[in-house]
Design a protein around this motif. Structure first.
Motif, short mmCIF file in Angstrom:
data_model
loop_
_atom_site.label_atom_id
_atom_site.label_comp_id
_atom_site.label_asym_id
_atom_site.label_seq_id
_atom_site.Cartn_x
_atom_site.Cartn_y
_atom_site.Cartn_z
N SER A 48 42.87 39.50 35.51
CA SER A 48 41.59 39.06 36.08
C SER A 48 41.20 37.66 35.63
N SER A 49 41.79 37.17 34.54
CA SER A 49 41.43 35.83 34.06
C SER A 49 42.04 34.72 34.91
N MET A 50 43.03 35.06 35.74
CA MET A 50 43.64 34.06 36.61
C MET A 50 42.69 33.60 37.70
N GLU A 51 42.88 32.37 38.18
CA GLU A 51 42.03 31.84 39.24
C GLU A 51 42.29 32.54 40.57
N ARG B 81 49.21 45.29 42.66
CA ARG B 81 47.97 45.73 42.02
C ARG B 81 47.30 44.54 41.35
N PRO B 82 46.51 43.80 42.12
CA PRO B 82 45.85 42.60 41.59
C PRO B 82 44.58 42.92 40.81
N TYR B 83 44.19 41.96 39.98
CA TYR B 83 42.93 42.02 39.25
C TYR B 83 42.07 40.80 39.55
N THR B 84 42.52 39.93 40.47
CA THR B 84 41.78 38.71 40.79
C THR B 84 41.95 38.38 42.26
#
Length: 200
Positions: free
Chosen positions: A105-108, A130-133
């Motif tokens: 999730s810290s990625m832009e 499975r993304p977080y961002t």
């Protein structure tokens, strides 16, 4: 062998791998073929290449620049691509990903254009995006049996001109792609298909 039985580790600025076959690396949980950690402002480019043979194809714990993957195939034992830290961007074009892809999730952001996501029969059932961002897929093909979830809430997922299991992906049939185990997270995201909001 370096760090968790990886085969190659890149920490320099603006490295390019072009027309390379990387085969091997560890089969342990964090075993990987290629590790990429980079500073902000740097671009690591992988093009016209194949990365296979380890539990993970590409692993990053500090992706603070841009990782650009083009015209390549990631065919690991399990994870195609896993980013566990950093504030940078992931850009993948015209490539094949076979197995699990996930990023923190810290990625832009992460964008996939003209990509194919396929089930890897040797991947222990880990055939997932499975993304977080924030994530954008354009002109992508998602194969039969492939699944998508969300690792968190509060970000955007968009599909433009994509197909799933041989059919055009729509705001209605996209539900077949989503994993019900991630439904609560998916409900907390803004999801669009060709500009139409998805109602879960």
């Amino acid at each position: 062998k370096v760090d968790d039985n990886g085969a190659i580790k890149i920490t320099g600025s603006n490295a390019v791998l072009d027309n390379v076959k990387l085969i091997g690396g560890g089969q342990n949980t964090y075993g990987h073929t290629l590790r990429v950690d980079m500073k902000a402002g740097s671009v690591t480019t992988i093009r016209n290449s194949t990365i296979s043979g380890a539990f993970r194809s590409i692993q990053s714990f500090a992706l603070n620049g841009t990782l650009l993957i083009e015209n390549s195939t990631l065919a690991p034992q399990c994870y195609c691509l896993n980013v566990d830290g950093g504030t940078g961007k992931l850009v993948v074009n015209n490539s094949k990903l076979m197995g699990w892809t996930s990023y923190t999730s810290s990625m832009e952001s992460a964008t996939f254009t003209d990509c194919v996501f396929e089930v890897n029969l040797g991947s222990y059932g880990y055939n997932y995006l499975r993304p977080y961002t924030d994530t954008a897929l354009k002109n992508c093909t998602l194969g039969k049996g492939f699944m998508m979830g969300a690792g968190g809430t509060g970000f955007k997922i968009s599909f433009d001109n994509c197909t799933y299991n041989g059919a055009t992906l729509t705001a209605t049939n996209v539900h077949d792609l989503f994993d019900s185990d991630d439904l609560n997270n998916l409900k907390g995201c803004i999801i669009t298909v060709d500009g139409v909001n998805v109602v879960l």
